[in-house]
Design a protein around this motif. Structure first.
Motif, PDB file in Angstrom:
ATOM      1  N   GLU A  51       0.872  -1.054  -0.167  1.00 18.47           N
ATOM      2  CA  GLU A  51      -0.094  -0.067   0.046  1.00 18.47           C
ATOM      3  C   GLU A  51       0.836   1.289   0.120  1.00 18.47           C
ATOM      4  O   GLU A  51       0.575   2.239  -0.572  1.00 18.47           O
ATOM      5  CB  GLU A  51      -1.145  -0.079   1.348  1.00 18.47           C
ATOM      6  N   LYS A  52       1.899   1.186   0.667  1.00 19.02           N
ATOM      7  CA  LYS A  52       2.786   2.386   0.731  1.00 19.02           C
ATOM      8  C   LYS A  52       3.482   2.712  -0.556  1.00 19.02           C
ATOM      9  O   LYS A  52       3.661   4.019  -0.968  1.00 19.02           O
ATOM     10  CB  LYS A  52       3.862   2.055   1.939  1.00 19.02           C
ATOM     11  N   VAL A  53       4.019   1.794  -1.163  1.00 20.06           N
ATOM     12  CA  VAL A  53       4.721   1.757  -2.208  1.00 20.06           C
ATOM     13  C   VAL A  53       3.595   2.337  -3.505  1.00 20.06           C
ATOM     14  O   VAL A  53       4.027   3.025  -4.282  1.00 20.06           O
ATOM     15  CB  VAL A  53       5.609   0.459  -2.753  1.00 20.06           C
ATOM     16  N   THR A  54       2.799   1.586  -3.803  1.00 19.32           N
ATOM     17  CA  THR A  54       1.849   2.034  -4.717  1.00 19.32           C
ATOM     18  C   THR A  54       0.849   3.113  -4.475  1.00 19.32           C
ATOM     19  O   THR A  54       0.097   3.786  -5.607  1.00 19.32           O
ATOM     20  CB  THR A  54       1.040   0.501  -5.033  1.00 19.32           C
ATOM     21  N   GLY A  55       0.579   3.338  -3.360  1.00 19.50           N
ATOM     22  CA  GLY A  55      -0.682   4.585  -2.918  1.00 19.50           C
ATOM     23  C   GLY A  55      -2.001   3.909  -2.898  1.00 19.50           C
ATOM     24  O   GLY A  55      -2.790   4.661  -3.312  1.00 19.50           O
ATOM     25  N   ARG A  56      -2.231   2.536  -3.104  1.00 19.01           N
ATOM     26  CA  ARG A  56      -3.502   2.008  -3.223  1.00 19.01           C
ATOM     27  C   ARG A  56      -3.936   1.118  -2.455  1.00 19.01           C
ATOM     28  O   ARG A  56      -2.992   0.571  -1.682  1.00 19.01           O
ATOM     29  CB  ARG A  56      -3.380   1.288  -4.939  1.00 19.01           C
ATOM     30  N   PRO A  57      -5.146   0.747  -2.227  1.00 18.83           N
ATOM     31  CA  PRO A  57      -5.550  -0.191  -1.164  1.00 18.83           C
ATOM     32  C   PRO A  57      -5.159  -1.819  -1.707  1.00 18.83           C
ATOM     33  O   PRO A  57      -4.948  -2.001  -2.933  1.00 18.83           O
ATOM     34  CB  PRO A  57      -7.135  -0.228  -1.086  1.00 18.83           C
ATOM     35  N   LEU A  58      -4.835  -2.609  -0.745  1.00 12.60           N
ATOM     36  CA  LEU A  58      -4.383  -4.003  -0.924  1.00 12.60           C
ATOM     37  C   LEU A  58      -5.253  -4.639  -1.850  1.00 12.60           C
ATOM     38  O   LEU A  58      -4.869  -5.429  -2.624  1.00 12.60           O
ATOM     39  CB  LEU A  58      -4.048  -4.697   0.303  1.00 12.60           C
ATOM     40  N   ARG A  59      -6.473  -4.568  -1.548  1.00 16.92           N
ATOM     41  CA  ARG A  59      -7.563  -5.203  -2.132  1.00 16.92           C
ATOM     42  C   ARG A  59      -7.343  -4.990  -4.024  1.00 16.92           C
ATOM     43  O   ARG A  59      -7.383  -5.716  -4.929  1.00 16.92           O
ATOM     44  CB  ARG A  59      -8.921  -4.965  -1.896  1.00 16.92           C
ATOM     45  N   GLU A  60      -7.301  -3.498  -4.198  1.00 20.64           N
ATOM     46  CA  GLU A  60      -6.928  -3.280  -5.751  1.00 20.64           C
ATOM     47  C   GLU A  60      -5.689  -3.659  -6.233  1.00 20.64           C
ATOM     48  O   GLU A  60      -5.450  -4.181  -7.250  1.00 20.64           O
ATOM     49  CB  GLU A  60      -6.965  -1.657  -5.692  1.00 20.64           C
ATOM     50  N   ILE A  61      -4.734  -3.589  -5.189  1.00 20.73           N
ATOM     51  CA  ILE A  61      -3.599  -4.190  -5.813  1.00 20.73           C
ATOM     52  C   ILE A  61      -3.162  -5.563  -6.192  1.00 20.73           C
ATOM     53  O   ILE A  61      -2.846  -5.751  -7.275  1.00 20.73           O
ATOM     54  CB  ILE A  61      -2.127  -4.069  -4.690  1.00 20.73           C
ATOM     55  N   ILE A  62      -3.898  -6.757  -5.181  1.00 20.65           N
ATOM     56  CA  ILE A  62      -4.060  -8.029  -5.364  1.00 20.65           C
ATOM     57  C   ILE A  62      -4.882  -8.126  -6.881  1.00 20.65           C
ATOM     58  O   ILE A  62      -4.461  -9.158  -7.704  1.00 20.65           O
ATOM     59  CB  ILE A  62      -4.470  -8.643  -4.320  1.00 20.65           C
ATOM     60  N   THR A  63      -5.989  -7.325  -7.011  1.00 24.42           N
ATOM     61  CA  THR A  63      -6.815  -7.369  -8.237  1.00 24.42           C
ATOM     62  C   THR A  63      -6.133  -7.111  -9.409  1.00 24.42           C
ATOM     63  O   THR A  63      -6.319  -7.904 -10.425  1.00 24.42           O
ATOM     64  CB  THR A  63      -7.991  -6.640  -7.951  1.00 24.42           C
ATOM     65  N   GLN A  64      -5.351  -6.025  -9.510  1.00 27.17           N
ATOM     66  CA  GLN A  64      -4.682  -5.314 -10.678  1.00 27.17           C
ATOM     67  C   GLN A  64      -3.546  -6.142 -10.730  1.00 27.17           C
ATOM     68  O   GLN A  64      -3.056  -6.441 -12.058  1.00 27.17           O
ATOM     69  CB  GLN A  64      -4.509  -3.877 -10.421  1.00 27.17           C
ATOM     70  N   GLU A  65      -2.515  -6.368  -9.795  1.00 24.65           N
ATOM     71  CA  GLU A  65      -1.346  -6.981 -10.170  1.00 24.65           C
ATOM     72  C   GLU A  65      -1.201  -8.436 -10.099  1.00 24.65           C
ATOM     73  O   GLU A  65      -0.268  -8.956 -10.827  1.00 24.65           O
ATOM     74  CB  GLU A  65      -0.316  -6.446  -8.861  1.00 24.65           C
ATOM     75  N   VAL A  66      -2.279  -9.168  -9.755  1.00 30.32           N
ATOM     76  CA  VAL A  66      -2.216 -10.994  -9.500  1.00 30.32           C
ATOM     77  C   VAL A  66      -3.495 -11.166 -10.283  1.00 30.32           C
ATOM     78  O   VAL A  66      -3.378 -12.159 -11.230  1.00 30.32           O
ATOM     79  CB  VAL A  66      -2.081 -11.142  -7.958  1.00 30.32           C
ATOM     80  N   GLU A 100      -5.802 -14.214 -14.749  1.00 28.48           N
ATOM     81  CA  GLU A 100      -7.032 -14.564 -15.310  1.00 28.48           C
ATOM     82  C   GLU A 100      -7.963 -15.316 -14.532  1.00 28.48           C
ATOM     83  O   GLU A 100      -8.728 -16.263 -14.550  1.00 28.48           O
ATOM     84  CB  GLU A 100      -7.072 -15.283 -16.638  1.00 28.48           C
ATOM     85  N   LEU A 101      -7.886 -14.925 -13.041  1.00 27.13           N
ATOM     86  CA  LEU A 101      -8.830 -15.474 -12.077  1.00 27.13           C
ATOM     87  C   LEU A 101     -10.119 -14.772 -11.801  1.00 27.13           C
ATOM     88  O   LEU A 101     -10.003 -13.647 -10.924  1.00 27.13           O
ATOM     89  CB  LEU A 101      -7.981 -15.503 -10.711  1.00 27.13           C
ATOM     90  N   ARG A 102     -10.916 -15.210 -12.305  1.00 25.22           N
ATOM     91  CA  ARG A 102     -12.345 -14.437 -12.186  1.00 25.22           C
ATOM     92  C   ARG A 102     -13.072 -14.587 -11.338  1.00 25.22           C
ATOM     93  O   ARG A 102     -14.100 -13.926 -11.094  1.00 25.22           O
ATOM     94  CB  ARG A 102     -13.179 -14.651 -13.745  1.00 25.22           C
ATOM     95  N   HIS A 103     -13.090 -15.553 -10.399  1.00 24.27           N
ATOM     96  CA  HIS A 103     -13.894 -15.871  -9.258  1.00 24.27           C
ATOM     97  C   HIS A 103     -13.056 -15.823  -7.936  1.00 24.27           C
ATOM     98  O   HIS A 103     -13.389 -16.807  -6.963  1.00 24.27           O
ATOM     99  CB  HIS A 103     -14.435 -17.367  -9.617  1.00 24.27           C
ATOM    100  N   THR A 104     -12.212 -15.259  -8.060  1.00 24.91           N
ATOM    101  CA  THR A 104     -11.104 -15.089  -6.750  1.00 24.91           C
ATOM    102  C   THR A 104     -11.265 -13.657  -6.306  1.00 24.91           C
ATOM    103  O   THR A 104     -11.025 -12.718  -7.368  1.00 24.91           O
ATOM    104  CB  THR A 104      -9.760 -15.405  -6.992  1.00 24.91           C
ATOM    105  N   LEU A 105     -11.511 -13.226  -5.024  1.00 21.82           N
ATOM    106  CA  LEU A 105     -11.441 -12.014  -4.560  1.00 21.82           C
ATOM    107  C   LEU A 105     -10.628 -11.771  -3.184  1.00 21.82           C
ATOM    108  O   LEU A 105     -10.581 -12.556  -2.283  1.00 21.82           O
ATOM    109  CB  LEU A 105     -12.656 -11.314  -4.822  1.00 21.82           C
ATOM    110  N   PHE A 106     -10.341 -10.501  -3.000  1.00 20.69           N
ATOM    111  CA  PHE A 106     -10.038 -10.002  -1.531  1.00 20.69           C
ATOM    112  C   PHE A 106     -11.137  -9.221  -1.355  1.00 20.69           C
ATOM    113  O   PHE A 106     -11.425  -8.118  -1.800  1.00 20.69           O
ATOM    114  CB  PHE A 106      -8.584  -9.202  -2.001  1.00 20.69           C
ATOM    115  N   PRO A 107     -11.596  -9.575  -0.214  1.00 20.68           N
ATOM    116  CA  PRO A 107     -13.159  -8.938   0.148  1.00 20.68           C
ATOM    117  C   PRO A 107     -12.754  -7.552   0.930  1.00 20.68           C
ATOM    118  O   PRO A 107     -11.711  -7.213   1.644  1.00 20.68           O
ATOM    119  CB  PRO A 107     -13.815 -10.031   1.160  1.00 20.68           C
ATOM    120  N   ARG A 108     -13.849  -6.665   0.649  1.00 21.29           N
ATOM    121  CA  ARG A 108     -13.596  -5.492   1.611  1.00 21.29           C
ATOM    122  C   ARG A 108     -13.984  -5.542   2.947  1.00 21.29           C
ATOM    123  O   ARG A 108     -13.404  -5.010   3.764  1.00 21.29           O
ATOM    124  CB  ARG A 108     -14.536  -4.212   0.953  1.00 21.29           C
TER     125      ARG A 108
END
Length: 410
Positions: free
Chosen positions: A225-240, A245-253
């Motif tokens: 979060e510190k390095v990217t300035g984004r919330p972890l949920r968004e980082i994992i979604t965008q970066e991983v 192509e994991l369409r049914h995996t999520l980091f919940p809010r």
């Protein structure tokens, strides 16, 4: 030394039904899992050169069915989803038992499940992708990014990801445990979790040895979060998740849980009462264990993770350098383990357990998902299933269940 059966916490559960929903054995991939990206730097070995993986014939499937049913009886697991896949050898996809004890609804292969500590594989992958882009270095001290960490000038990101920091595991703190029991559906912040850890002295000098600690991954999440300035949920979604192509995996809010999903069962230790933990807020596990996935997504992730599809080859090589963890044939790398040749991770969170591993020699994946986290004779139930399955399909690479789970956090 903490053994392999690594958990977020430890609970018990009552016996449940073990009926079976049968899915067909096919000659190839089942249920249409998305293929990993094709730009993998990994050069896979020839498929199963030495007969590493048994052909999944109807006769073998019958043996696997019997082994799973027997393991369910022994562990008293309400429901389990199992998948085995290997090129040229076929696939085995089954769902046994019940997904909901109240309604009797059957377990099905497509249900969403909480995956606990398998979250660590996604969090560390996100970190390593930043390493590949030169945004961070594995040997950076955590103090460069997060203030107030004991030994923060000496503990490196590599040691955090490899469980060699010496920081106390917050989820073993009695005050944390008490707080979780009284506010299981309420959110925790990463700072609150670290406070439970940092009131304890460090356990050993950085890098001295392996000791599993969820505190390490909370800190990795904060670095992201510190390095990217984004919330972890968004980082994992965008970066991983998107690149993989994991369409049914999520980091919940919060406690959200996609439908359809299995209900998860655990036991309150003080009363011994069986409770439904499905809607417990996993924020207390955050970067160490909050994620949700499905059988097919984890099938794809098993290969992506073990072969380094999303990483530069040199970075994947660093990831797979393992530290002995006190179990023959087992070592821990950077958010990943290697157990008798099976590469991946397991997970345990109240109500659920998971095991996702890949055997490179056979290009084989194995996924096991349970809707309870009860121990059997001090051992993880997911490991019993792993042992039962691999004893049949990969007798030269048996995933062991003989070692006890990590000590209770309660």
């Amino acid at each position: 030394m903490k053994p392999l059966r690594i958990r977020l916490r430890r609970t018990c559960v009552a016996a449940a039904a073990a009926s079976v929903l049968i899915a067909p054995v096919t000659a190839g991939a089942a249920y249409g899992a998305p293929a990993p990206p094709r730009s993998a730097p990994y050069a896979a070995p020839s498929p199963d050169p030495d007969g590493e993986f048994a052909r999944l014939t109807p006769a073998v499937a019958e043996k696997l069915d019997a082994a799973v049913r027997q393991t369910m009886r022994e562990t008293k697991v309400p429901g389990v989803i199992v998948g085995l896949w290997a090129p040229g050898k076929g696939s085995y996809v089954r769902a046994f038992g019940v997904a909901d004890q109240a309604t009797g609804a059957r377990m099905k292969p497509g249900l969403s499940m909480r995956i606990g500590s398998e979250t660590k594989t996604f969090t560390v992958t996100a970190l390593l992708r930043l390493v590949d882009r030169g945004k961070v270095a594995l040997d950076d001290p955590i103090g460069k990014y997060v203030a107030g960490v004991p030994n923060g000038d000496s503990i490196t990101l590599r040691q955090l990801a490899g469980m060699r920091s010496g920081l106390y595991n917050y989820s073993e703190d009695p005050d944390f445990d008490k707080a979780l029991q009284t506010r299981a559906e309420q959110p925790f912040t990463p700072e609150q979790l670290l406070a439970y850890s940092f009131k304890h002295p460090v356990q050993f000098a950085p890098g001295e040895r392996f000791e599993y600690s969820n505190t390490n991954l909370i800190l990795v999440g904060l670095v992201l979060e510190k390095v990217t300035g984004r919330p972890l949920r968004e980082i994992i979604t965008q970066e991983v998740l998107k690149p993989a192509e994991l369409r049914h995996t999520l980091f919940p809010r919060g406690a959200e849980f996609p439908e359809p999903h299995a209900q998860g069962y655990t036991v309150q230790p003080a009363s011994g009462e069986v409770v439904d933990a499905t809607d417990w807020n996993p924020s207390w596990a955050w970067a160490a264990g909050a994620m949700v996935s499905t059988l097919e997504d984890l099938r794809s992730w098993a290969r992506t993770l073990a072969t380094g599809t999303l990483l530069e080859p040199a970075t994947q090589a660093e990831r797979l350098k393992t530290t002995p963890i006190g179990i023959p044939g087992a070592g821990y790398g950077l958010g990943i383990f290697d157990v008798e040749g099976w590469i991946g991770h397991n997970g345990s969170i109240p109500g659920y357990e998971s095991l996702t591993v890949y055997l490179p020699q056979a290009r084989a994946a194995m996924v096991v998902l349970l809707n309870t986290d009860v121990l059997k004779d001090g051992k993880e139930p997911s490991a019993f299933f792993g042992e039962a399955l691999t004893s049949i399909v990969t007798p030269a690479h048996v995933y062991p269940a003989e070692h006890p789970a990590a000590p209770s956090t309660r």
